[in-house]
Design a protein around this motif. Structure first.
Motif, short mmCIF file in Angstrom:
data_model
loop_
_atom_site.label_atom_id
_atom_site.label_comp_id
_atom_site.label_asym_id
_atom_site.label_seq_id
_atom_site.Cartn_x
_atom_site.Cartn_y
_atom_site.Cartn_z
N MET A 163 72.19 -10.55 -16.87
CA MET A 163 70.77 -10.83 -16.87
C MET A 163 70.49 -12.27 -17.28
SD MET A 163 68.02 -9.45 -16.07
CE MET A 163 66.32 -9.23 -16.35
N SER A 164 71.25 -12.79 -18.23
CA SER A 164 70.99 -14.16 -18.67
C SER A 164 71.40 -15.16 -17.59
CB SER A 164 71.71 -14.46 -19.98
OG SER A 164 73.05 -14.76 -19.76
N ASN A 165 72.36 -14.79 -16.74
CA ASN A 165 72.74 -15.68 -15.65
C ASN A 165 71.60 -15.87 -14.67
OD1 ASN A 165 75.28 -16.25 -16.55
ND2 ASN A 165 76.28 -14.66 -15.34
N ILE A 166 70.86 -14.80 -14.39
CA ILE A 166 69.71 -14.90 -13.47
C ILE A 166 68.65 -15.80 -14.08
CG2 ILE A 166 67.85 -13.59 -12.40
CD1 ILE A 166 69.81 -11.23 -12.22
N ALA A 167 68.38 -15.63 -15.35
CA ALA A 167 67.38 -16.48 -16.02
C ALA A 167 67.83 -17.93 -16.01
CB ALA A 167 67.16 -15.99 -17.44
N THR A 168 69.09 -18.17 -16.21
CA THR A 168 69.62 -19.54 -16.19
C THR A 168 69.47 -20.16 -14.82
OG1 THR A 168 71.22 -18.97 -17.91
CG2 THR A 168 71.64 -20.96 -16.65
N TYR A 169 69.81 -19.40 -13.78
CA TYR A 169 69.68 -19.92 -12.41
C TYR A 169 68.23 -20.17 -12.05
CZ TYR A 169 74.61 -18.95 -11.63
OH TYR A 169 75.98 -18.95 -11.70
N LEU A 170 67.34 -19.29 -12.45
CA LEU A 170 65.91 -19.50 -12.18
C LEU A 170 65.40 -20.74 -12.90
CD1 LEU A 170 64.51 -15.86 -12.31
CD2 LEU A 170 64.78 -17.33 -10.31
N PHE A 171 65.83 -20.94 -14.13
CA PHE A 171 65.42 -22.12 -14.88
C PHE A 171 65.94 -23.39 -14.22
CE2 PHE A 171 66.01 -25.16 -18.40
CZ PHE A 171 64.68 -25.29 -18.76
N ILE A 172 67.17 -23.38 -13.76
CA ILE A 172 67.75 -24.54 -13.08
C ILE A 172 67.00 -24.83 -11.79
CG2 ILE A 172 69.80 -25.38 -11.86
CD1 ILE A 172 71.48 -23.94 -14.02
N ILE A 173 66.69 -23.79 -11.01
CA ILE A 173 65.93 -23.99 -9.77
C ILE A 173 64.55 -24.56 -10.08
CG2 ILE A 173 64.82 -22.74 -7.87
CD1 ILE A 173 67.30 -20.88 -7.89
N PHE A 174 63.90 -24.04 -11.11
CA PHE A 174 62.60 -24.54 -11.54
C PHE A 174 62.67 -26.02 -11.89
CE2 PHE A 174 59.65 -25.33 -15.08
CZ PHE A 174 58.44 -25.01 -14.48
N MET A 175 63.68 -26.40 -12.65
CA MET A 175 63.84 -27.80 -13.06
C MET A 175 64.14 -28.71 -11.86
SD MET A 175 63.25 -27.96 -16.25
CE MET A 175 63.96 -29.48 -16.78
N VAL A 176 64.94 -28.24 -10.92
CA VAL A 176 65.27 -29.03 -9.74
C VAL A 176 64.03 -29.27 -8.89
CG1 VAL A 176 66.51 -28.96 -7.53
CG2 VAL A 176 67.71 -28.42 -9.64
N ILE A 177 63.22 -28.24 -8.71
CA ILE A 177 62.02 -28.37 -7.89
C ILE A 177 61.05 -29.36 -8.53
CG2 ILE A 177 59.96 -27.17 -7.08
CD1 ILE A 177 61.77 -24.72 -6.61
N PHE A 178 60.71 -29.17 -9.79
CA PHE A 178 59.73 -30.04 -10.42
C PHE A 178 60.29 -31.44 -10.69
CE2 PHE A 178 57.61 -26.03 -11.10
CZ PHE A 178 56.31 -26.39 -10.79
N GLY A 179 61.55 -31.55 -10.98
CA GLY A 179 62.16 -32.87 -11.13
C GLY A 179 62.19 -33.62 -9.81
N GLY A 180 62.48 -32.91 -8.74
CA GLY A 180 62.48 -33.52 -7.42
C GLY A 180 61.10 -33.95 -6.99
#
Length: 47
Positions: A1-18
């Motif tokens: 479950m924490s892996n999914i949260a980590t991946y979602l957080f990374i995707i969120f950061m990539v989108i807004f950083g981009g």
């Protein structure tokens, strides 16, 4: 479950950083060209 949260957080950061990077890359040259245009056309100070 924490892996999914980590991946979602990374995707969120990539989108807004981009998005913020694209905004800065596109807006900075536009502002510089606009300031030069106003300097030439109206004789206003650049800064």
């Amino acid at each position: 479950m924490s892996n999914i949260a980590t991946y979602l957080f990374i995707i969120f950061m990539v989108i807004f950083g981009g998005l913020s990077t694209i905004y800065v890359v596109l807006s900075l040259p536009v502002v510089i060209v606009y300031k030069i245009y106003r300097k030439i056309k109206f004789g206003e100070k650049i800064m």
